[in-house]
Scaffold this motif. Structure first.
Motif, PDB file in Angstrom:
ATOM      1  N   ALA A  82      67.072 -42.636  28.244  1.00 46.77           N
ATOM      2  CA  ALA A  82      66.563 -42.031  27.005  1.00 46.77           C
ATOM      3  C   ALA A  82      67.435 -40.888  26.501  1.00 46.77           C
ATOM      4  O   ALA A  82      67.319 -40.481  25.343  1.00 46.77           O
ATOM      5  N   SER A  83      68.304 -40.369  27.358  1.00 45.06           N
ATOM      6  CA  SER A  83      69.119 -39.217  26.957  1.00 45.06           C
ATOM      7  C   SER A  83      70.568 -39.595  26.667  1.00 45.06           C
ATOM      8  O   SER A  83      71.407 -38.710  26.476  1.00 45.06           O
ATOM      9  N   THR A  84      70.847 -40.893  26.607  1.00 46.35           N
ATOM     10  CA  THR A  84      72.227 -41.322  26.326  1.00 46.35           C
ATOM     11  C   THR A  84      72.755 -40.706  25.032  1.00 46.35           C
ATOM     12  O   THR A  84      73.905 -40.282  24.947  1.00 46.35           O
ATOM     13  N   LYS A 120      60.503 -40.461   5.011  1.00 41.34           N
ATOM     14  CA  LYS A 120      60.536 -41.891   5.333  1.00 41.34           C
ATOM     15  C   LYS A 120      61.678 -42.608   4.604  1.00 41.34           C
ATOM     16  O   LYS A 120      62.120 -43.679   5.022  1.00 41.34           O
ATOM     17  N   ASP A 121      62.171 -42.015   3.521  1.00 45.13           N
ATOM     18  CA  ASP A 121      63.235 -42.639   2.740  1.00 45.13           C
ATOM     19  C   ASP A 121      64.592 -42.574   3.439  1.00 45.13           C
ATOM     20  O   ASP A 121      65.502 -43.340   3.094  1.00 45.13           O
ATOM     21  N   ILE A 122      64.725 -41.680   4.392  1.00 39.73           N
ATOM     22  CA  ILE A 122      66.001 -41.539   5.105  1.00 39.73           C
ATOM     23  C   ILE A 122      65.830 -41.532   6.629  1.00 39.73           C
ATOM     24  O   ILE A 122      66.794 -41.704   7.371  1.00 39.73           O
ATOM     25  N   GLY A 123      64.583 -41.364   7.076  1.00 41.32           N
ATOM     26  CA  GLY A 123      64.322 -41.163   8.508  1.00 41.32           C
ATOM     27  C   GLY A 123      64.942 -42.201   9.418  1.00 41.32           C
ATOM     28  O   GLY A 123      65.652 -41.865  10.379  1.00 41.32           O
ATOM     29  N   LYS A 124      64.708 -43.486   9.153  1.00 35.17           N
ATOM     30  CA  LYS A 124      65.197 -44.552  10.036  1.00 35.17           C
ATOM     31  C   LYS A 124      66.711 -44.557  10.117  1.00 35.17           C
ATOM     32  O   LYS A 124      67.299 -44.613  11.206  1.00 35.17           O
ATOM     33  N   ASN A 125      67.361 -44.494   8.965  1.00 30.75           N
ATOM     34  CA  ASN A 125      68.824 -44.545   8.949  1.00 30.75           C
ATOM     35  C   ASN A 125      69.449 -43.303   9.557  1.00 30.75           C
ATOM     36  O   ASN A 125      70.495 -43.367  10.219  1.00 30.75           O
ATOM     37  N   ILE A 176      77.305 -44.225  22.824  1.00 36.05           N
ATOM     38  CA  ILE A 176      76.076 -43.966  22.063  1.00 36.05           C
ATOM     39  C   ILE A 176      75.905 -44.967  20.925  1.00 36.05           C
ATOM     40  O   ILE A 176      74.831 -45.527  20.721  1.00 36.05           O
ATOM     41  N   PHE A 177      77.003 -45.198  20.213  1.00 34.38           N
ATOM     42  CA  PHE A 177      76.933 -46.079  19.035  1.00 34.38           C
ATOM     43  C   PHE A 177      77.666 -47.382  19.338  1.00 34.38           C
ATOM     44  O   PHE A 177      78.875 -47.498  19.150  1.00 34.38           O
ATOM     45  N   SER A 220      70.010 -45.551  18.371  1.00 32.32           N
ATOM     46  CA  SER A 220      68.977 -46.550  18.629  1.00 32.32           C
ATOM     47  C   SER A 220      67.624 -46.190  18.034  1.00 32.32           C
ATOM     48  O   SER A 220      66.673 -46.938  18.187  1.00 32.32           O
ATOM     49  N   GLY A 221      67.553 -45.061  17.415  1.00 33.74           N
ATOM     50  CA  GLY A 221      66.259 -44.661  16.868  1.00 33.74           C
ATOM     51  C   GLY A 221      65.375 -44.072  17.938  1.00 33.74           C
ATOM     52  O   GLY A 221      64.340 -44.618  18.290  1.00 33.74           O
ATOM     53  N   SER A 222      65.792 -42.962  18.519  1.00 35.04           N
ATOM     54  CA  SER A 222      65.028 -42.314  19.586  1.00 35.04           C
ATOM     55  C   SER A 222      63.593 -42.051  19.163  1.00 35.04           C
ATOM     56  O   SER A 222      63.292 -41.847  17.987  1.00 35.04           O
TER      57      SER A 222
END
Length: 461
Positions: free
Chosen positions: A356-358, A417-422, A368-369, A430-432
């Motif tokens: 979870a801390s990667t 919510k308009d930018i959160g995921k990206n 990471i990416f 990975s979207g921690s």
């Protein structure tokens, strides 16, 4: 009460959880009464005993903090003493030489089994000829009448008819002792007052009782604890999960968790709050151990481990997370320290925390990416806008990143919510599960800009 216990594993494999619990109960009982906890390696079977197994047993006990008193006793070093005791039993008439061949022995044993009788050699009452001695073993001469009774601290009062007990071998033809003789002699010489072991040894206790009696030695108190089974009720095996304590260590479990869970297997089954070794040693009672076998449940172990992750010193947890990681240790440490309260909420093991801390690692973006992200033109525009907004700020600003972020959202007239995921993808890969504001705070403005620049440079529509 004078208490001396021992843990006596055979070094034919690693320290499995069943052996660890036996050692644990011996240790707790000893500490409860301020006695001595000794370690004996039963290595008389040289064909199966290995140095690797001996080291694994010792390191496993050390990891569990089940520290023994005094020097380790190696059973193989006492073979002359064992032979002398066999000779003493021979002289007293409580043992005899048996010259049967393997074939003869097997035939007689089968005949007796059909009649429901214990093995008795025809040499039991014969005189041997010193001038023409063939290979022989020394057997104990068990009584034919009466009962053998043991007041077991766990099983209660148990007894067996003596006409069910074999004339078992004490000394083999090569002058090496059997387990039955060696364990009694060593326990006596080590001053063992209480023998705490698995209930698969209960039948041995009836036989070993007579060696003590024939030698006029005090019989120690016995406590035979039930075995650990798998969740399906069968004997614990590899298919139920890892068995060696070293494997659990590698899986990210804490030693406190293993000890606390093993206490529940037979002793504290009804208790909900996990306790430490120190706490348990003040209240442990061997008579409170149940008679029924316990079932090993990895989910319950994880729950207990999760509890100890939350109560352990954060510094220790952080060090466990970053061991073997040589990438920007100090900066990584600072980030994990800030993230740990959030990461630990969903973690069951140290390995969970490592995974979870990667995203907290710095300058290791290839790890990471692992993939390039695709954004539509509007998403890409917002990410670029946020990056440029941060560039214009004073990186050393004491204003919380949350305030900066909220001001930017207002400026763009959008919601999180308009930018959160990206934004999560660009910052964590990975979207921690950690709250986005916390992610921004943990990384800081300078690192956020770097990660956005890296990912926006690789992104495509």
């Amino acid at each position: 009460m004078n208490v001396v216990t021992r843990f006596a594993p055979s070094p034919t494999g690693f320290l499995h959880v069943g052996g660890a619990r036996t050692a644990l109960f011996n240790y707790l009982f000893t500490k409860r009464y301020k006695g001595k906890f000794l370690l004996r390696i039963e290595d008389t079977d040289k064909a199966r005993s290995t140095d690797i197994a001996i080291k694994a047993i010792i390191s496993g006990l050390e990891w569990l903090n089940l520290n023994h008193d005094g020097k380790i006793v190696f059973q193989s070093h006492n073979s002359i003493r064992h032979k002398n005791i066999a000779d003493e039993l021979l002289k007293s008439g409580n043992a005899y030489r048996c010259y049967l061949s393997n074939e003869e022995q097997n035939q007689i044993r089968n005949d007796y089994m059909k009649l429901g009788l214990p093995f008795r050699s025809p040499w039991r009452n014969k005189k041997y000829n010193n001038e023409n001695e063939n290979s022989y073993v020394i057997r104990i001469k068990m009584p034919n009448e009466g009962f053998t009774e043991i007041k077991d601290l766990v099983q209660g009062k148990v007894r067996i008819a003596n006409n069910k007990l074999d004339d078992f071998v004490l000394l083999r033809s090569n002058n090496l002792p059997t387990y039955m003789l060696a364990v009694v002699v060593d326990d006596y010489d080590m001053g063992i007052t209480h023998i705490i072991r698995g209930d698969d040894h209960l039948n041995n206790a009836f036989r070993q009782h007579w060696i003590y009696k024939f030698l006029d030695w005090k019989v120690p108190d016995f406590a035979h604890i039930p075995l650990i089974h798998g969740e399906d009720g069968s004997k614990l095996s590899k298919r139920h999960g890892a068995l060696g304590v070293e494997e659990y260590k590698e899986m990210g479990f804490l030693s406190d968790s293993i000890n606390s869970y093993l206490m529940n297997l037979g002793w504290r089954a009804s208790e909900k709050e996990p306790i430490t070794l120190s706490e348990a040693s003040k209240i442990f009672e061997i008579k409170a151990v149940g008679k029924s076998s316990s079932k090993f449940n990895i989910s319950k172990l994880k729950n207990i481990n999760s509890y100890f992750l939350k109560t352990e010193n954060p510094k220790n947890i952080i060090n466990l997370i970053i061991r073997n990681n040589e990438l920007g240790i100090e900066k990584y440490k600072k980030r994990i320290k800030k993230a740990l309260p959030y990461l630990i909420e969903r973690a069951s093991t140290i390995n969970d925390l490592v995974d979870a801390s990667t995203w907290l690692k710095n300058d290791d973006y290839e790890v990471i990416f692992k993939e390039n992200f695709k954004f539509n033109s509007n998403d890409l525009s917002l990410l670029v806008s946020f990056k440029e907004y941060l560039r214009e700020l004073n990186i050393d600003s004491k204003i919380e990143i949350e305030n900066h972020f909220n001001k930017w959202l207002t400026k763009e007239n959008i919601k999180i919510k308009d930018i959160g995921k990206n934004l999560r993808l660009c910052l964590t890969g990975s979207g921690s599960s950690i709250d986005l504001i916390k992610i921004l705070d943990i990384l800081g403005i300078e690192e956020i800009i770097r990660r956005l620049s890296y990912n926006l440079g690789r992104s495509s529509f």
